[in-house]
Design a protein around this motif. Structure first.
Motif, mmCIF file in Angstrom:
data_model
loop_
_atom_site.group_PDB
_atom_site.id
_atom_site.type_symbol
_atom_site.label_atom_id
_atom_site.label_comp_id
_atom_site.label_asym_id
_atom_site.label_seq_id
_atom_site.Cartn_x
_atom_site.Cartn_y
_atom_site.Cartn_z
ATOM 1 N N ILE A 69 0.832 -1.200 0.000
ATOM 2 C CA ILE A 69 0.000 0.000 0.000
ATOM 3 C C ILE A 69 0.870 1.255 0.000
ATOM 4 C CG2 ILE A 69 -1.969 -1.072 1.169
ATOM 5 C CD1 ILE A 69 -0.922 0.019 3.791
ATOM 6 N N THR A 70 0.216 2.386 -0.246
ATOM 7 C CA THR A 70 0.901 3.675 -0.179
ATOM 8 C C THR A 70 0.926 4.164 1.264
ATOM 9 O OG1 THR A 70 -1.114 4.976 -0.480
ATOM 10 C CG2 THR A 70 0.033 4.239 -2.482
ATOM 11 N N ILE A 71 1.754 5.157 1.511
ATOM 12 C CA ILE A 71 1.830 5.726 2.858
ATOM 13 C C ILE A 71 0.501 6.359 3.241
ATOM 14 C CG2 ILE A 71 2.972 7.462 4.293
ATOM 15 C CD1 ILE A 71 5.479 7.018 2.575
ATOM 16 N N HIS A 72 -0.149 7.024 2.300
ATOM 17 C CA HIS A 72 -1.437 7.651 2.591
ATOM 18 C C HIS A 72 -2.476 6.610 2.999
ATOM 19 C CE1 HIS A 72 0.425 10.988 0.293
ATOM 20 N NE2 HIS A 72 -0.305 11.731 1.084
ATOM 21 N N GLN A 73 -2.447 5.446 2.355
ATOM 22 C CA GLN A 73 -3.388 4.397 2.708
ATOM 23 C C GLN A 73 -3.097 3.806 4.077
ATOM 24 O OE1 GLN A 73 -2.715 1.963 -0.792
ATOM 25 N NE2 GLN A 73 -4.795 2.305 -1.493
ATOM 26 N N ALA A 74 -1.848 3.919 4.521
ATOM 27 C CA ALA A 74 -1.455 3.310 5.791
ATOM 28 C C ALA A 74 -1.815 4.160 7.005
ATOM 29 C CB ALA A 74 0.055 3.055 5.781
ATOM 30 N N LYS A 75 -2.264 5.373 6.792
ATOM 31 C CA LYS A 75 -2.623 6.242 7.920
ATOM 32 C C LYS A 75 -3.666 5.569 8.795
ATOM 33 C CE LYS A 75 -1.610 10.729 5.797
ATOM 34 N NZ LYS A 75 -2.175 12.011 5.320
ATOM 35 N N GLY A 76 -3.403 5.544 10.097
ATOM 36 C CA GLY A 76 -4.342 4.958 11.042
ATOM 37 C C GLY A 76 -4.182 3.458 11.225
ATOM 38 N N LEU A 77 -3.303 2.829 10.439
ATOM 39 C CA LEU A 77 -3.099 1.386 10.532
ATOM 40 C C LEU A 77 -1.755 1.085 11.183
ATOM 41 C CD1 LEU A 77 -4.285 0.295 6.974
ATOM 42 C CD2 LEU A 77 -5.612 0.288 9.084
ATOM 43 N N GLU A 78 -1.629 -0.129 11.728
ATOM 44 C CA GLU A 78 -0.367 -0.579 12.298
ATOM 45 C C GLU A 78 -0.093 -2.006 11.852
ATOM 46 O OE1 GLU A 78 -0.855 -0.031 16.527
ATOM 47 O OE2 GLU A 78 0.351 1.808 16.468
ATOM 48 N N PHE A 79 1.199 -2.333 11.708
ATOM 49 C CA PHE A 79 1.606 -3.672 11.291
ATOM 50 C C PHE A 79 2.775 -4.115 12.157
ATOM 51 C CE2 PHE A 79 0.037 -1.233 7.698
ATOM 52 C CZ PHE A 79 -0.958 -2.056 7.188
ATOM 53 N N ASP A 80 2.884 -5.407 12.400
ATOM 54 C CA ASP A 80 4.017 -5.908 13.178
ATOM 55 C C ASP A 80 5.337 -5.587 12.480
ATOM 56 O OD1 ASP A 80 2.427 -6.882 15.180
ATOM 57 O OD2 ASP A 80 2.365 -8.936 14.425
ATOM 58 N N TYR A 81 5.369 -5.862 11.170
ATOM 59 C CA TYR A 81 6.585 -5.626 10.390
ATOM 60 C C TYR A 81 6.234 -4.772 9.177
ATOM 61 C CZ TYR A 81 8.216 -9.470 13.288
ATOM 62 O OH TYR A 81 8.540 -10.261 14.358
ATOM 63 N N GLU A 82 7.095 -3.815 8.912
ATOM 64 C CA GLU A 82 6.845 -2.903 7.792
ATOM 65 C C GLU A 82 8.108 -2.760 6.958
ATOM 66 O OE1 GLU A 82 6.029 1.833 6.937
ATOM 67 O OE2 GLU A 82 5.967 1.071 8.997
ATOM 68 N N PHE A 83 7.934 -2.778 5.639
ATOM 69 C CA PHE A 83 9.039 -2.586 4.704
ATOM 70 C C PHE A 83 8.760 -1.312 3.905
ATOM 71 C CE2 PHE A 83 8.955 -6.998 5.786
ATOM 72 C CZ PHE A 83 10.282 -7.406 5.810
ATOM 73 N N LEU A 84 9.634 -0.344 4.055
ATOM 74 C CA LEU A 84 9.477 0.939 3.356
ATOM 75 C C LEU A 84 10.565 1.034 2.300
ATOM 76 C CD1 LEU A 84 7.780 3.528 3.363
ATOM 77 C CD2 LEU A 84 9.383 4.493 5.012
ATOM 78 N N ALA A 85 10.178 0.837 1.023
ATOM 79 C CA ALA A 85 11.144 0.808 -0.074
ATOM 80 C C ALA A 85 11.231 2.172 -0.755
ATOM 81 C CB ALA A 85 10.736 -0.254 -1.095
ATOM 82 N N GLY A 86 12.291 2.339 -1.552
ATOM 83 C CA GLY A 86 12.427 3.575 -2.321
ATOM 84 C C GLY A 86 12.864 4.765 -1.509
ATOM 85 N N MET A 87 13.635 4.527 -0.443
ATOM 86 C CA MET A 87 14.099 5.640 0.388
ATOM 87 C C MET A 87 15.320 6.295 -0.251
ATOM 88 S SD MET A 87 11.987 6.030 2.810
ATOM 89 C CE MET A 87 12.955 7.313 3.580
#
Length: 263
Positions: free
Chosen positions: A186-204
């Motif tokens: 998902i996009t960062i905007h879609q992730a607002k308000g959500l939480e996940f145990d593990y997160e991978f943020l690519a394209g930094m």
């Protein structure tokens, strides 16, 4: 404009100036109308005034016609006539699929028809690499998704539902991931308000996140910083950040003691 082109009825044709400029001037650092009107020194500059933007767009279209479209018309026509026979079969398939859409075929049957018409199963099976197997499994997953989640949708409505499903809202995504063992992309905007145990943020990478436009004045905009904060605070147990080029300057906001570098 004076030219030797045959008259064409453009009443039912739409032109996207952004697409045209990207095609004919691919190396420009920016393709926004505001930049182009200054770069090409138009008489009217784009300044978000609707009338000025219309005149600037008119000047842009004239420049494209004079510099790029009319001078290359003959060459492009020759290339089209030379290569068009290679695409007749594909065009016939698309026409057939278009007719099927009008017949309100179930979405999973439409996917199956597309796979059959383009012979995708045999093509991917012939690809002995892992890539071929992955692509084949992706097709199977798409078919399963259409059958399990969107099995009542038909024709163009089915495609619209599939696209909507692929860009789920926060509420829909939360409900989906709680009832199905899936990894959401998902996009960062879609992730607002959500939480996940593990997160991978690519394209930094710099010029990706933060974007080129958010740093063109030399510093990162506050909005980009807020978006980065939203991104890194979605993880409850571990956050993985990756870059494929020049690392993002946003990473400098994370204290060193919280970072473990992996090469």
């Amino acid at each position: 404009l004076k030219h030797n082109l045959k008259p064409v009825d453009f009443s039912n044709i739409n032109f996207d100036t952004l697409d045209l400029v990207r095609r004919f001037y691919p190396n420009l650092p920016n393709h926004k109308l505001e930049f182009l009107s200054n770069h090409f020194q138009f008489e009217t500059k784009s300044n978000h005034n609707s009338l000025d933007d219309v005149f600037a767009t008119w000047e842009l279209l004239h420049k494209l016609l004079e510099d790029k479209i009319i001078p290359t018309a003959k060459k492009r026509s020759e290339l089209i006539n030379k290569q068009k026979n290679k695409f007749i079969h594909v065009a016939q398939i698309f026409q057939k699929l278009h007719n099927i859409l009008n017949d309100n075929l179930l979405l999973e049957n439409l996917i199956a028809q597309i796979v059959e018409e383009f012979n995708l199963v045999n093509i991917y099976k012939a690809n002995a690499t892992q890539d071929g197997a992955v692509r084949l499994e992706n097709i199977r997953n798409l078919f399963r998704l259409a059958k399990a989640e969107l099995n009542s949708h038909r024709g163009t409505n089915g495609i619209k539902e599939l696209l909507q499903y692929a860009s789920l809202s926060n509420t829909d995504l939360d409900a989906l991931t709680s009832s199905h063992p899936k990894i959401p992309i998902i996009t960062i905007h879609q992730a607002k308000g959500l939480e996940f145990d593990y997160e991978f943020l690519a394209g930094m990478n710099d010029d990706i996140f933060p974007s080129y436009f958010s740093t063109r004045n030399g510093s990162i905009t506050e909005e980009e910083k807020r978006l980065f904060y939203v991104a890194i605070t979605r993880a409850k147990k571990a956050l993985f950040l990756s870059s494929s080029g020049r690392p993002s300057r946003l990473l400098n906001y994370i204290p060193e003691q919280f970072i473990t570098k992996i090469k």
